[in-house]
Design an enzyme around this catalytic site. Structure first.
Site, short mmCIF file in Angstrom:
data_model
loop_
_atom_site.label_atom_id
_atom_site.label_comp_id
_atom_site.label_asym_id
_atom_site.label_seq_id
_atom_site.Cartn_x
_atom_site.Cartn_y
_atom_site.Cartn_z
N HIS A 15 0.95 -1.02 -0.08
CA HIS A 15 -0.23 -0.11 -0.14
C HIS A 15 1.34 1.17 -0.26
O HIS A 15 2.03 1.30 0.62
CB HIS A 15 -0.89 0.31 1.08
CG HIS A 15 -1.76 -1.32 1.37
ND1 HIS A 15 -1.96 -2.39 2.12
CD2 HIS A 15 -2.69 -1.20 0.55
CE1 HIS A 15 -2.79 -3.03 2.10
NE2 HIS A 15 -3.66 -2.84 0.70
N PHE A 16 0.08 2.17 -1.10
CA PHE A 16 1.29 3.86 -0.86
C PHE A 16 0.65 5.01 -0.67
O PHE A 16 -1.22 4.98 -1.64
CB PHE A 16 2.15 3.55 -1.90
CG PHE A 16 1.81 3.28 -3.41
CD1 PHE A 16 1.20 4.28 -3.83
CD2 PHE A 16 1.16 1.82 -3.44
CE1 PHE A 16 0.26 4.24 -5.21
CE2 PHE A 16 0.59 1.69 -4.52
CZ PHE A 16 -0.31 2.83 -5.49
N HIS A 35 -10.41 -3.81 -5.96
CA HIS A 35 -9.70 -4.92 -6.54
C HIS A 35 -8.98 -6.20 -5.86
O HIS A 35 -8.23 -7.00 -5.69
CB HIS A 35 -8.01 -3.98 -7.84
CG HIS A 35 -6.85 -3.60 -6.44
ND1 HIS A 35 -6.88 -2.50 -6.65
CD2 HIS A 35 -6.86 -4.41 -5.53
CE1 HIS A 35 -5.61 -2.41 -6.14
NE2 HIS A 35 -5.74 -3.50 -5.15
N SER A 87 5.28 0.42 -10.15
CA SER A 87 6.18 0.21 -8.47
C SER A 87 6.42 1.70 -8.49
O SER A 87 6.59 2.56 -9.17
CB SER A 87 7.37 -0.71 -8.54
OG SER A 87 8.61 -0.02 -9.81
N MET A 88 7.18 1.82 -7.22
CA MET A 88 8.22 3.25 -6.87
C MET A 88 9.03 3.68 -7.88
O MET A 88 9.55 5.17 -8.42
CB MET A 88 8.83 3.18 -5.61
CG MET A 88 8.17 2.83 -4.56
SD MET A 88 8.58 2.88 -3.22
CE MET A 88 9.68 1.54 -3.16
N HIS A 94 -4.16 -5.22 -11.60
CA HIS A 94 -4.72 -4.47 -10.85
C HIS A 94 -3.17 -3.51 -10.93
O HIS A 94 -2.50 -2.97 -9.35
CB HIS A 94 -4.72 -4.84 -9.08
CG HIS A 94 -3.92 -5.33 -8.42
ND1 HIS A 94 -2.88 -6.59 -8.28
CD2 HIS A 94 -3.94 -4.95 -7.73
CE1 HIS A 94 -1.95 -6.77 -8.13
NE2 HIS A 94 -2.91 -6.26 -6.53
#
Length: 466
Positions: A223-224, A341, A371-372, A393
């Site tokens: 999570h972010f 999702h 991704s980051m 997702h």
């Protein structure tokens, strides 16, 4: 295909799995269970994930062995705890498989615009980073919610909840009219069935005000909250409708139902297990299904957790808006889309179990984070029935957390092109971009298969990880 078995077929045969490959589509079968997997050639097919998918497809009871009508997986496909992430399973409309969804019910993504270019935000960066670190990572939150508002949320829906909120705490500066308008931008939200009877008692009891400790929190794992730059526009009409312009900053939020999801998910997984017919061997997969009235009650309980997940993402978005207004002096943000999702939906006369997959009906917008260190995308669904009106997702994990943590420590930190704000170094290691599949092949394979169309590409700037 060659008449002689390939190396991959021989490898899967050792697990009792028959496999056929047709381009980027794998057909897998074990016993009476079968499934279809969309996966680019350059991404590995994991035996554990395939085995879990076939377990998922084979759920039933001794007296009714085949309530599953179709099972498939998207390119972010990888093993989960019981059911694989990146899978969609359609069952009869009187069946729910609680453990297929687990406890992170209605986990999803929310994307908001800021209306600001990167240089405008960068000029005030230390201030808003400190502000959001306190809110998102330290937990200095102020989210008073009347019990009546929670009861309204679970009994009537989001708009009724918003009507019951007092102008205090996070709600003091909230634009109520905007929040009400934004309910319409939440995919699937209006179709949920819920009931206060399935909520934790402390939320819907007799207390005048409730301050739920987990409301407005991101959660752990993948999570972010990520600040992103609009890097490329592939569909001008969608970009215009979304209010996304080249060079401007958007914020993507990934979180779920937190404690309410755990409360609901664990209860109904336990109930499904206890309902197993006595005298019969339990399924080794640990996946149990509910049917009839119990399944409908479970769906309402999941809907209760889902509405809490919506409110959780709303609060996180309000923290971002608070930071923009107090530190930058601007708050022209608006919701682009909020899409779940990890949930069960009544669609097409079936129950669609989406485990880490996103609704992609024709015209739906969806979010595919990389991704980051990789791009994310706003996409338009194309409503492909062969893939159960769904898409991935995100990119999906390529390495387990333990493996990537060890690998990053051994290799040492290079000069990253990505930035992560976290109070836990362990989180930065576990969520290193090397842990994820490249988003490009995941996206393009779904475009070629007719699941979705890319609309807007977003480049990561700065990611908050709790």
């Amino acid at each position: 295909m060659s008449s002689s078995p390939t190396r991959l077929q021989r490898a899967f045969a050792r697990h009792g799995i028959a496999l056929e490959q047709h381009g980027a589509v794998y057909q897998v079968r074990r016993g009476h269970s079968e499934a279809r997997i969309l996966l680019p050639h350059d991404l590995p097919l994991e035996a554990k994930a395939v085995s879990q998918l076939l377990d998922f497809a084979g759920v039933g009871w001794p007296d009714r062995p085949q309530p599953v009508r179709c099972a498939c997986a998207t390119p972010d496909f990888h093993p989960g705890s019981l059911a694989p992430v990146g899978s969609i399973v359609a069952t009869d409309a009187d069946v729910v498989i609680p453990a297929a969804i687990g406890t992170d019910i209605y986990c999803g993504m929310r994307l908001i615009t800021t209306g600001l270019r990167q240089d405008a935000l960068a000029a005030h960066e230390p201030r808003w980073i400190r502000h959001l670190t306190r809110r998102l990572l330290v937990g200095e939150t102020d989210v008073p919610v009347p019990s009546q508002a929670f009861r309204a949320l679970f009994a009537q829906g989001p708009r009724a909840c918003l009507d019951e909120l007092a102008a205090e705490g996070v709600w003091a500066a909230a634009d109520r009219a905007r929040l009400l308008r934004e309910v319409a931008g939440c995919v699937g939200l209006d179709g949920l069935v819920a009931d206060p009877a399935y909520a934790p008692e402390h939320l819907v009891g007799t207390r005048e005000r409730v301050r739920a400790a987990d409301l407005g929190t991101v959660g752990s794992g993948n999570h972010f909250v990520e600040f992103q730059i609009v890097e490329a526009i592939h569909d001008r009409n969608i970009a215009h409708a979304a209010g996304l312009r080249l060079g401007e900053v958007a914020v993507m939020i990934h979180s779920g139902s937190r404690g309410v999801g755990f409360h609901v998910g664990q209860r109904w997984m336990d109930q499904a297990r206890s309902a197993w017919q006595q005298g019969h061997k339990h399924p080794p997969s640990g996946l149990y299904a509910l049917r009839g009235a119990a399944a409908q009650q479970c769906l309402a309980a999941m809907g209760t957790a889902a509405r809490y997940a919506w409110l959780n993402r709303v609060v996180i978005a309000e923290w971002v808006r608070e930071a923009l207004e107090s530190c930058v002096g601007a708050d022209a943000s608006r919701l682009v889309v909020d899409v779940p999702h990890n949930f069960v939906a009544a669609e097409q006369g079936l129950h669609l179990h989406r485990k880490g997959t996103t609704p992609a009906h024709a015209g739906d917008w969806a979010l595919l984070p990389g991704s980051m260190g990789d791009a994310s995308y706003l996409v338009a669904g194309l409503g492909n029935p062969d893939w159960l009106w769904s898409c991935s997702h995100g990119a999906g994990r390529a390495l387990r957390r333990q493996v990537v943590r060890r690998q990053v420590r051994q290799d040492g930190a290079s000069s990253p092109t990505w930035r992560c704000i976290t109070l836990r170094e362990e989180r930065r290691l576990q969520e290193d971009p090397s842990a994820y599949k490249p988003i490009g092949p995941v996206l393009h394979s779904q475009e070629q298969a007719g699941l979705l169309r890319a609309a807007v590409q977003l480049r990561p700037w700065l990611t908050f990880k709790a």
